[in-house]
Motif scaffolding. Sequence first.
Motif, short mmCIF file in Angstrom:
data_model
loop_
_atom_site.label_atom_id
_atom_site.label_comp_id
_atom_site.label_asym_id
_atom_site.label_seq_id
_atom_site.Cartn_x
_atom_site.Cartn_y
_atom_site.Cartn_z
N ASP A 1 0.84 -1.20 0.17
CA ASP A 1 -0.08 -0.05 -0.17
C ASP A 1 0.66 1.32 0.11
O ASP A 1 0.42 2.38 0.47
CB ASP A 1 -0.97 -0.03 1.11
CG ASP A 1 -2.21 0.84 0.98
OD1 ASP A 1 -2.68 0.87 -0.28
OD2 ASP A 1 -2.68 1.48 1.88
N GLU B 1 -2.62 -0.69 -9.02
CA GLU B 1 -3.69 -0.59 -8.07
C GLU B 1 -3.57 0.73 -7.62
O GLU B 1 -4.87 1.35 -7.25
CB GLU B 1 -3.82 -1.79 -6.96
CG GLU B 1 -4.94 -1.81 -6.19
CD GLU B 1 -4.90 -2.75 -5.05
OE1 GLU B 1 -5.80 -2.81 -4.21
OE2 GLU B 1 -4.47 -3.79 -5.43
N ILE B 2 -2.48 1.14 -6.96
CA ILE B 2 -2.39 2.47 -6.07
C ILE B 2 -2.79 3.82 -7.26
O ILE B 2 -3.59 4.59 -6.92
CB ILE B 2 -1.27 2.65 -5.55
CG1 ILE B 2 -1.05 1.96 -4.24
CG2 ILE B 2 -0.91 4.28 -5.45
CD1 ILE B 2 0.15 1.86 -3.56
N ASN C 1 -4.60 3.50 -9.95
CA ASN C 1 -6.16 3.61 -10.29
C ASN C 1 -6.85 4.05 -9.19
O ASN C 1 -7.70 5.01 -9.28
CB ASN C 1 -6.66 2.12 -10.57
CG ASN C 1 -6.07 1.58 -11.98
OD1 ASN C 1 -5.47 2.46 -12.72
ND2 ASN C 1 -5.94 0.25 -12.28
N ARG C 2 -6.48 3.82 -7.88
CA ARG C 2 -7.21 4.06 -6.73
C ARG C 2 -7.01 5.76 -6.82
O ARG C 2 -8.19 6.52 -6.47
CB ARG C 2 -6.63 3.58 -5.51
CG ARG C 2 -7.37 3.93 -4.20
CD ARG C 2 -7.07 2.94 -3.09
NE ARG C 2 -5.50 3.23 -2.71
CZ ARG C 2 -4.73 2.50 -2.08
NH1 ARG C 2 -5.36 1.32 -1.53
NH2 ARG C 2 -3.75 2.78 -1.83
N VAL C 3 -6.07 6.29 -6.80
CA VAL C 3 -5.59 7.76 -6.84
C VAL C 3 -6.40 8.57 -7.94
O VAL C 3 -6.94 9.71 -7.72
CB VAL C 3 -4.29 8.06 -6.89
CG1 VAL C 3 -3.96 9.52 -7.08
CG2 VAL C 3 -3.66 7.54 -5.60
N GLY C 4 -6.56 7.78 -8.99
CA GLY C 4 -7.34 8.15 -10.37
C GLY C 4 -6.12 9.09 -11.42
O GLY C 4 -6.69 9.81 -12.27
N HIS D 1 -2.61 10.26 -2.36
CA HIS D 1 -2.44 8.84 -2.03
C HIS D 1 -2.46 8.84 -0.40
O HIS D 1 -3.07 7.98 0.34
CB HIS D 1 -1.11 8.55 -2.54
CG HIS D 1 -0.49 7.31 -1.97
ND1 HIS D 1 -0.95 6.21 -2.21
CD2 HIS D 1 0.59 7.11 -1.19
CE1 HIS D 1 -0.16 5.20 -1.66
NE2 HIS D 1 0.54 5.81 -0.96
N LEU E 1 -5.76 8.88 0.87
CA LEU E 1 -6.75 7.54 0.90
C LEU E 1 -5.75 6.65 1.58
O LEU E 1 -6.19 5.42 1.47
CB LEU E 1 -6.51 7.21 -0.47
CG LEU E 1 -7.42 8.02 -1.47
CD1 LEU E 1 -6.97 7.69 -3.01
CD2 LEU E 1 -8.76 7.87 -1.30
#
Length: 353
Positions: free
Chosen positions: A126, A178-179, A181-184, A203, A206
């Motif tokens: 993460d 994945e990180i 994509n999560r941040v955008g 980041h 989140l």
Amino acid sequence: MEPTNDQYDIAIILPVYNASSWLPDCFRSIACQVKNKLKVELSVFDDGSTDDSLDVIEKWQPVLEAEGFKVLVGGHKEPAPKGVGFAKNQSIKQSTGKFLCFQDSDDMMKPERLNLQYNANLEQPDSIIGSKFERDPPESTVRYTHWANSLTPEQLNYQVLTSHGPTVIMPTWFCSREIFNRVGGFDEKGKGTPEDLIFFYRHLDLKGRIYRVDEVLLVYRYHPDQTTFSIDEKVIWDLRLKRLERQYLEKWTNGFTVWNAGKQGRRLYRSLQEQYRTRVVSFCDVDVRKIQQGNYIYENSELRPKPKVPIVHFTTAKPPFVICVKMDLTKGEFEKNLHSLNLLENVDYVMFS
């Protein structure tokens, strides 16, 4: 080129804009990577270069493919570059790697970079993984290099509000798709936008973490054409200020002290929203002349009477502190004074220098 179903372990993300003089050294360092059976792709996106960058890329593509890299080349031919954020996003979009290794076209990787950061990311899934770095030329940005390379694991996650920017420099970043994509993705506003700092803060918001491999894995070049020099300082200041207010000052309802009664401390005070400015109980300093002034009067305030803030010696000031003193400039005196108060970073003080 469209992504395939054959996902690679690592995608090296390489945005390029007018980098022909730097690319041979960059590509050579990539070709020398120790991969240990890792499947690695190099995803190059040219942001409308007007020099012969594409010729250099074409020349090196078979060399890199002979070393086992899959090479993806994309780009556009529009008259103006669309910016680093756009180029990084496009480079990632055309790749498949489960993990992303960010590389600037003017820098060079050390041979163990991919291997060490990949293993670190498996243990810290993460986290954005950074590394120590060396400057070329060595005498450039000495204070900054020392700061970045000497931060403790805790400080990597605490000292995120200083003017230095992210606590691990963008050219050393390594993280999971994945990180990303999560941040955008990265901000695409273009020139003058600190897309790495915006991503870094998202980041952290989140609940992501920062980790550093404590080996030198990058040669970080310093030259006048660096993208860093095109970033708007006020944009960075405003991002830092907004985060300071949200993450700290909202919670410090009983007031706080600004450590530095000089230019930077006063700039911070004047920049605060009124609701937070009223919580400044004092400035503190070691400069006898400033302390003898007794108070700082905010002359440009529309309030009557004009706000008056005491200036005191740091030993009599009340925490928590927002520290606006630059480190490594006082031969250790500031650091010694701070240490003498036995305070906890991120609880009793935050660095905003």
